[in-house]
Enzyme design. Sequence first.
Site, mmCIF file in Angstrom:
data_model
loop_
_atom_site.group_PDB
_atom_site.id
_atom_site.type_symbol
_atom_site.label_atom_id
_atom_site.label_comp_id
_atom_site.label_asym_id
_atom_site.label_seq_id
_atom_site.Cartn_x
_atom_site.Cartn_y
_atom_site.Cartn_z
ATOM 1 N N HIS A 434 0.814 -1.219 0.000
ATOM 2 C CA HIS A 434 0.000 0.000 0.000
ATOM 3 C C HIS A 434 0.850 1.274 0.000
ATOM 4 C CE1 HIS A 434 0.396 0.064 4.517
ATOM 5 N NE2 HIS A 434 0.370 1.359 4.294
ATOM 6 N N ASP A 483 -0.730 -7.484 1.553
ATOM 7 C CA ASP A 483 -0.090 -6.161 1.598
ATOM 8 C C ASP A 483 1.431 -6.333 1.726
ATOM 9 O OD1 ASP A 483 -0.504 -3.184 3.724
ATOM 10 O OD2 ASP A 483 0.284 -3.459 1.698
ATOM 11 N N SER A 578 4.199 2.392 8.102
ATOM 12 C CA SER A 578 3.773 1.373 7.148
ATOM 13 C C SER A 578 4.956 0.789 6.389
ATOM 14 C CB SER A 578 2.784 1.976 6.148
ATOM 15 O OG SER A 578 1.575 2.294 6.775
#
EC number: 3.4.21.34
Length: 638
Positions: A434, A483, A578
């Site tokens: 992502h 992901d 992230s």
Amino acid sequence: MILFKQATYFISLFATVSCGCLTQLYENAFFRGGDVASMYTPNAQYCQMRCTFHPRCLLFSFLPASSINDMEKRFGCFLKDSVTGTLPKVHRTGAVSGHSLKQCGHQISACHRDIYKGVDMRGVNFNVSKVSSVEECQKRCTSNIRCQFFSYATQTFHKAEYRNNCLLKYSPGGTPTAIKVLSNVESGFSLKPCALSEIGCHMNIFQHLAFSDVDVARVLTPDAFVCRTICTYHPNCLFFTFYTNVWKIESQRNVCLLKTSESGTPSSSTPQENTISGYSLLTCKRTLPEPCHSKIYPGVDFGGEELNVTFVKGVNVCQETCTKMIRCQFFTYSLLPEDCKEEKCKCFLRLSMDGSPTRIAYGTQGSSGYSLRLCNTGDNSVCTTKTSTRIVGGTNSSWGEWPWQVSLQVKLTAQRHLCGGSLIGHQWVLTAAHCFDGLPLQDVWRIYSGILNLSDITKDTPFSQIKEIIIHQNYKVSEGNHDIALIKLQAPLNYTEFQKPICLPSKGDTSTIYTNCWVTGWGFSKEKGEIQNILQKVNIPLVTNEECQKRYQDYKITQRMVCAGYKEGGKDACKGDSGGPLVCKHNGMWRLVGITSWGEGCARREQPGVYTKVAEYMDWILEKTQSSDGKAQMQSPA
């Protein structure tokens, strides 16, 4: 009078080892025979370090000043080799003997910080200045490109005109030419091998360019990167020129010329086809390469003195066999039909006087490489097992604590940190898919490794560019599944104390119970916060998928996810973390268990963070990182 062989060898990076790490020092003992070199060192520990980096040294003996009346033999360091890995010990009062640390992993270091009081380390004095302390003198030595060691006369030195004098010194072999007991004098070594120099370094490699000036050594290497690493750890090499395997003069092919100059830089350079030049990395701050080279060279034979020939299955096993054998420095694995039996082929284990091949041949049916025993990891896996001990509730990390952590930054009109990632190989970073939502162009990304503070990044800070972004084929934007993404860097990275890969878990690793897990990143310290300057860390417990599913009833928590967090909240990953690592320590080894993916807010009560479970994607990672010669390019202990 003892004959000391100053500067007749240079530090080899790919040296032999004995089986097992032996750190014991033997008091009042001296190894008899086996001498390969001798020098002066201030203590047994420094003598042991020189033995560790010498191409043939397995054992050493040291004579302190108090152990012998002969002034010329005081502080004598004797480096020794043995076919069997041992030598007879004889009693000698005051002598200290021991083993090379080549086999001791994280104890391998050329850094030596000690200050020696009451001794004068002699050498070529090339710079004298007045300073206020011995620490300032050592700092000046560290920041002078030619200084190897120094002596400082204290304020109580018997001659007033010499008080507070700082003498910067060098010698042909990098060690003192003599050491004398002298009151009110303190001596020590440059801290450049500790990656503490403020000089700065040139990391560029210059194609088709030859440097001039004085040659200090000549060796054979398979490429310019091995040449540069040897230059970095040679006591007098400041820059180098490498002649490739297609250089016009056959006798000079693969020759690595180690060079120096009075000024510290080349006085001139000449355009030359099929030459490559560059600089020692010893003056780099926080980015020294490891003193080993792990690459395997297909279609190449390394010549040298034959130690042993054994049948093994695969070139990687051949490298492991060389690494474990007492004196092996490099190897060749042959695929010639006459050298193979069933699934096994001949592994030729070899050595030389200087630790480098005596001959390099191309276009063969062999693959060659070096022993890995001077790799700081101390095992067959290059991934690191060491640390010192979007983060909400986290604390500041320290240098080298999480050497696999990278910062993924985007440069459009301005540059900013966007995601974290984990170094898993020389040319591979693992992160979250992502992170690339809306930013799929590889040219806008810059990858920074080996850093702690984002504020240290300037326009001159080295960074990696992306060669390829590989997003999992089943990943969909705005969904939490699959992901995961791989980044292939345009150029491979050197491993250093501050820049090493994290070990990957075994395939399908679902039964291991991890109790010591950490999340790291520069992300927000609260939900509506800002990117942190210093890399943050937080110790965080794993949560079962069943418990996690109860907290996220509107989402599907799959077996390809792992959750972590405190029931009461307060500590978690957040925006900017992230793609970064969730790492856990088990049986002394750190493994990349998860990739920071998603969560409901940051550090909310009963809302754990959700991470991509790396073990479930090992087949995919292996498939994508597999090289053309079948050698996996990421690091796994399994």
